[in-house]
Design a protein around this motif. Structure first.
Motif, PDB file in Angstrom:
ATOM      1  N   GLU B   2      32.150 -21.837  18.902  1.00  0.00           N
ATOM      2  CA  GLU B   2      31.175 -21.009  19.624  1.00  0.00           C
ATOM      3  C   GLU B   2      31.832 -20.375  20.849  1.00  0.00           C
ATOM      4  OE1 GLU B   2      27.801 -23.015  21.326  1.00  0.00           O
ATOM      5  OE2 GLU B   2      26.538 -21.240  21.037  1.00  0.00           O
ATOM      6  N   PHE B   3      32.691 -21.176  21.509  1.00  0.00           N
ATOM      7  CA  PHE B   3      33.386 -20.675  22.695  1.00  0.00           C
ATOM      8  C   PHE B   3      34.265 -19.483  22.331  1.00  0.00           C
ATOM      9  CE2 PHE B   3      37.492 -20.690  24.918  1.00  0.00           C
ATOM     10  CZ  PHE B   3      37.058 -20.308  26.185  1.00  0.00           C
ATOM     11  N   ASP B   6      32.168 -16.442  21.595  1.00  0.00           N
ATOM     12  CA  ASP B   6      31.620 -15.864  22.838  1.00  0.00           C
ATOM     13  C   ASP B   6      32.719 -15.172  23.640  1.00  0.00           C
ATOM     14  OD1 ASP B   6      29.159 -16.825  22.230  1.00  0.00           O
ATOM     15  OD2 ASP B   6      29.288 -18.595  23.504  1.00  0.00           O
ATOM     16  N   PHE B   7      33.891 -15.794  23.662  1.00  0.00           N
ATOM     17  CA  PHE B   7      34.977 -15.230  24.457  1.00  0.00           C
ATOM     18  C   PHE B   7      35.468 -13.904  23.861  1.00  0.00           C
ATOM     19  CE2 PHE B   7      39.365 -15.050  26.152  1.00  0.00           C
ATOM     20  CZ  PHE B   7      39.025 -14.999  27.488  1.00  0.00           C
ATOM     21  N   PHE B  10      32.947 -11.320  24.703  1.00  0.00           N
ATOM     22  CA  PHE B  10      33.094 -10.968  26.114  1.00  0.00           C
ATOM     23  C   PHE B  10      34.248  -9.979  26.303  1.00  0.00           C
ATOM     24  CE2 PHE B  10      35.962 -12.242  29.633  1.00  0.00           C
ATOM     25  CZ  PHE B  10      35.273 -11.675  30.698  1.00  0.00           C
ATOM     26  N   ARG B  14      33.746  -6.164  27.549  1.00  0.00           N
ATOM     27  CA  ARG B  14      34.307  -5.822  28.862  1.00  0.00           C
ATOM     28  C   ARG B  14      35.639  -5.078  28.743  1.00  0.00           C
ATOM     29  NH1 ARG B  14      31.501  -6.281  33.397  1.00  0.00           N
ATOM     30  NH2 ARG B  14      33.378  -6.830  34.550  1.00  0.00           N
ATOM     31  N   LYS B  16      38.578  -6.339  28.129  1.00  0.00           N
ATOM     32  CA  LYS B  16      39.556  -7.070  28.947  1.00  0.00           C
ATOM     33  C   LYS B  16      40.409  -7.958  28.032  1.00  0.00           C
ATOM     34  CE  LYS B  16      38.085  -5.639  32.990  1.00  0.00           C
ATOM     35  NZ  LYS B  16      37.625  -6.081  34.261  1.00  0.00           N
ATOM     36  N   TRP B  18      43.511  -8.208  27.850  1.00  0.00           N
ATOM     37  CA  TRP B  18      44.661  -8.790  28.527  1.00  0.00           C
ATOM     38  C   TRP B  18      44.369 -10.167  29.127  1.00  0.00           C
ATOM     39  CZ3 TRP B  18      43.787  -9.863  33.597  1.00  0.00           C
ATOM     40  CH2 TRP B  18      42.754  -9.164  34.220  1.00  0.00           C
ATOM     41  N   LEU B  19      43.065 -10.521  29.199  1.00  0.00           N
ATOM     42  CA  LEU B  19      42.717 -11.846  29.720  1.00  0.00           C
ATOM     43  C   LEU B  19      43.050 -12.955  28.713  1.00  0.00           C
ATOM     44  CD1 LEU B  19      39.254 -11.447  31.470  1.00  0.00           C
ATOM     45  CD2 LEU B  19      41.283 -12.453  32.485  1.00  0.00           C
ATOM     46  N   ILE B  22      46.167 -15.144  29.211  1.00  0.00           N
ATOM     47  CA  ILE B  22      46.033 -15.964  30.431  1.00  0.00           C
ATOM     48  C   ILE B  22      45.111 -17.152  30.167  1.00  0.00           C
ATOM     49  CG2 ILE B  22      45.197 -15.979  32.832  1.00  0.00           C
ATOM     50  CD1 ILE B  22      45.987 -13.007  32.980  1.00  0.00           C
ATOM     51  N   VAL B  23      43.995 -16.869  29.524  1.00  0.00           N
ATOM     52  CA  VAL B  23      43.028 -17.943  29.270  1.00  0.00           C
ATOM     53  C   VAL B  23      43.614 -18.965  28.298  1.00  0.00           C
ATOM     54  CG1 VAL B  23      40.774 -18.439  28.237  1.00  0.00           C
ATOM     55  CG2 VAL B  23      41.013 -16.567  29.848  1.00  0.00           C
ATOM     56  N   LEU B  26      46.068 -21.073  30.129  1.00  0.00           N
ATOM     57  CA  LEU B  26      45.422 -22.026  31.038  1.00  0.00           C
ATOM     58  C   LEU B  26      44.776 -23.176  30.272  1.00  0.00           C
ATOM     59  CD1 LEU B  26      43.812 -19.577  33.619  1.00  0.00           C
ATOM     60  CD2 LEU B  26      45.603 -21.246  34.090  1.00  0.00           C
ATOM     61  N   ILE B  27      44.171 -22.841  29.142  1.00  0.00           N
ATOM     62  CA  ILE B  27      43.514 -23.897  28.362  1.00  0.00           C
ATOM     63  C   ILE B  27      44.560 -24.870  27.812  1.00  0.00           C
ATOM     64  CG2 ILE B  27      42.200 -24.364  26.247  1.00  0.00           C
ATOM     65  CD1 ILE B  27      40.585 -21.815  26.908  1.00  0.00           C
ATOM     66  N   PHE B  31      44.665 -28.759  28.586  1.00  0.00           N
ATOM     67  CA  PHE B  31      44.664 -29.813  27.575  1.00  0.00           C
ATOM     68  C   PHE B  31      45.869 -30.735  27.724  1.00  0.00           C
ATOM     69  CE2 PHE B  31      41.502 -27.406  25.017  1.00  0.00           C
ATOM     70  CZ  PHE B  31      40.619 -28.464  24.839  1.00  0.00           C
TER      71      PHE B  31
END
Lengths: 603, 49
Positions: B2-3, B6-7, B10, B14, B16, B18-19, B22-23, B26-27, B31
């Protein structure tokens, strides 16, 4: 249609419940957890709302959160990239909480709801409204205007810090936005920090300090000039820009670069609880003046864009009742509405209203009362008092009795009916006193609320008598507008340092007026709060003064009392003389011994 | 799942994209840290940083 709105996880969590277009309940989590501005998931507030409406989790049609976490995350990443390599430490410190839970926000919310009971997410929609849209809705949809300009002002939501909307019937359309880091809220918070108060909670102290400044002094004028040339650039179209060379809230954990500010103002940063001198007061007045100019410019721009006769204000900055009063006096708009829970807590109500009006497109007229919180029966109150070993008397007419006590110069804790939603006590969780007394402000500040002596109290005045005391033309039921006292009730302004001004107020009602002879007025209507109205009326019959001192029922650093137990504890731990709670009256001298709790913490 | 859905929505709305790296980065780091704090993979993390 059952809709639950939620706010929180940054500060001031809250929940609000709307059923078939009617606002049933709303409450802040802090009232239950007893942690001021509690930012945790509002589980107690949700439980209260559902219990109050007698509905279960599974019956809820939609849950709406008041902002969009992904866009907030985008803002954090982008604003840090923009200043690389500065801000690395701030980025590293802010990331764990995002990676751990906030980015998986939907999952987090579902987990939290699982702890509360059974909910079927196939049936119940989980929605996210934009932060400023939630604020705008929280004001516009309860304003009873069918069309209005809306200005939202706060620190920051996702990206927007300042927004102009136009509300027409069930629609709210964004017209103009100013984005992070340029923010009136953050500008005001930077001064809050610099003058030694706590960011996100001490802003109203800064507002209270401002009138002690001297607007005519060359120092204040110089401060205003320096703020406008070095810290914020005000444009003719209502917009503005912060000079980021002077701020540190993007790249660090502080609001401003203190050394640069000290050089700019030739004034050391004030530390919490250190002495306040005249320069601090002058600086507070300077930023208040600049804030006023910024907001008035925005109001003129909102008028130009929307051509509306009405204005709704929302967001934390809308709690600046000095500016609100000035806006009303300028008559840019015929009507101005500010919702009492204007800060983030009100976002819960806004999110629910966005879902009701915009998402589901339901056309129902919303009636709004700020009394949306918990209420306790006389049976419950009596059983609590018994358990606490309190000495109490039951009275058939507590209003008359309380009025007499106030007339006899006693300080009365007044706990009746449903608690208020938002930061203002509007006569149901209030501490009351005689506004004619010269010593009442000092007594309540120092012996009951344990807070700074300079902070003024507000009057609650019967609606029909308001213009006998104040230069007021309209109702002010939520205590969100400041009005001057009538000229015949005041003398000339006293000049001197803060203590001198405080001890030598030149007016008939020193306990409810600030040193500039202004007051944050609540007009009380008999239909809105009959028992509070009756109390003030009874007091007026005795004293010929149809208003009382009204301050929130709490002590410094604590949320407003929620339950009869909280009220009794607050009563016993302060020098309050009388507590009236439901139909029961308690006098301090008749109460058993009570062990005091820990030292009062700073708020 | 689901994440991720949704991402993606998003990023699409938007614009975006290029995010994404990065995400994801970071994830993964997140972890690794969580995993490292409770397992033998701790040595790997220390080698990496």
């Amino acid at each position: 249609m059952i809709i639950l709105g939620l706010s929180g996880l940054y500060h001031d969590s809250a929940a609000a419940l709307i059923i078939n277009g009617k606002i049933i309940a709303a409450a802040q989590e802090e009232r239950f957890s007893r942690i001021k501005y509690d930012n945790k998931f509002p589980k107690h507030a949700i439980q209260f709302c559902l219990k109050n409406a007698n509905v279960s989790l599974s019956q809820i049609d939609a849950v709406c959160f008041y902002d969009k976490p992904f866009i907030k995350f985008e803002r954090i990443i982008e604003s840090h990239i923009a200043i690389v390599p500065r801000g690395l430490l701030s980025f590293i410190s802010s990331m764990p909480i995002w990676i751990k839970e906030k980015i998986f926000f939907k999952k987090l919310i579902k987990e939290k709801f699982r702890e509360l009971g059974k909910i079927d997410w196939q049936k119940t929609k989980l929605l996210f409204s934009e932060h400023h849209l939630s604020h705008a809705a929280s004001s516009y949809f309860v304003s009873n205007f069918s069309e209005s300009a809306i200005i939202v002002l706060d620190g920051v939501g996702e990206w927007a810090t300042t927004s102009i909307f136009h509300g027409v019937e069930n629609n709210i359309e964004v017209k103009k936005e100013i984005h992070f880091p340029h923010s009136i809220g953050l500008l005001y918070s930077a001064f809050t920090y610099y003058l030694g108060f706590k960011v996100n909670s001490g802003e109203y102290k800064l507002m209270g300090l401002a009138p002690y400044g001297n607007i005519d002094s060359p120092e204040t004028q110089l401060f205003i000039k320096k703020i406008k040339t070095d810290l914020v650039w005000i444009k003719s179209d209502g917009s503005y820009q912060l000079n980021m060379d002077y701020y540190k809230f993007v790249s660090g954990n502080r609001m401003c670069k203190e050394k640069k500010w000290e050089r700019l103002f030739n004034l050391k940063k004030r530390f919490p609880d250190s002495k306040i001198n005249q320069s601090h007061c002058n600086l507070a007045m300077a930023i208040q003046e600049v804030t006023k100019e910024l907001i008035i410019n925005l109001a003129r721009e909102a008028k130009r864009i929307t051509n509306s006769n009405s204005l709704c204000l929302a967001g934390g900055v809308a709690l600046n009742c000095v500016v609100n009063g000035e806006l009303e006096r300028l008559e840019i708009f015929d009507n101005i509405f500010v919702q009492p829970a204007s800060g983030d807590a009100g976002g819960a109500l806004g999110a629910a209203l966005v879902t009701d009006k915009i998402y589901f497109k339901l056309f129902s007229k919303i009636t709004f009362s700020p009394y949306l919180g918990p209420e306790f029966s006389n049976e419950y109150i009596e059983s609590t008092l018994k358990k606490l070993g309190a000495n109490y008397e039951k009275s058939k007419d507590v209003t008359k009795l309380a009025a007499k006590e106030i007339y006899n110069q006693k300080v009365v804790g007044w706990f009746q009916g449903k608690s208020e939603f938002g930061p203002r006590a509007l006569g149901n969780r209030s501490i009351l006193g005689d506004p004619r007394s010269k010593t009442m402000q000092s007594k309540i500040n120092l012996k009951i609320k344990f807070r700074e002596d300079f902070r003024p109290f507000a009057p609650s005045v019967l609606k029909e008598y308001a213009s006998s005391y104040f230069k007021i033309k309209k109702e002010s039921p939520f205590m969100l507008f400041v009005y001057p006292l009538l000229d015949q009730l005041t003398g000339s302004r006293i000049i001197g340092d803060i203590d001198f001004q405080l001890k030598n107020k030149n007016c008939v009602y020193p306990s409810i007026t600030h040193v500039d002879n202004s007051a944050r007025v609540q007009t009380v209507d008999s239909n809105d709060n009959p028992s509070f109205y009756k109390l003030i009326h009874e007091f007026g019959n005795l004293s010929n003064c149809y208003m009382v001192v009204n301050t929130s029922f709490n002590v410094r650093g604590e949320p407003i009392v929620n339950s009869p137990f909280d009220a009794f504890r607050c009563f016993m731990e302060t020098e309050m003389d009388v507590l009236v709670i439901g139909d029961y009256v308690l006098k301090k001298e008749l109460q058993p011994k009570w062990t005091k709790r820990k030292k009062i913490e700073l708020d | 799942m689901e994440f991720l859905r949704d991402f993606l929505d998003f990023m699409r709305s938007r614009k975006k994209y290029w995010l994404a790296p990065i995400v994801i980065f970071l994830i993964i780091i997140g972890f690794l840290f969580v995993f490292a704090s409770s397992s033998a993979a701790g040595s790997l993390v220390y080698t990496l940083f």
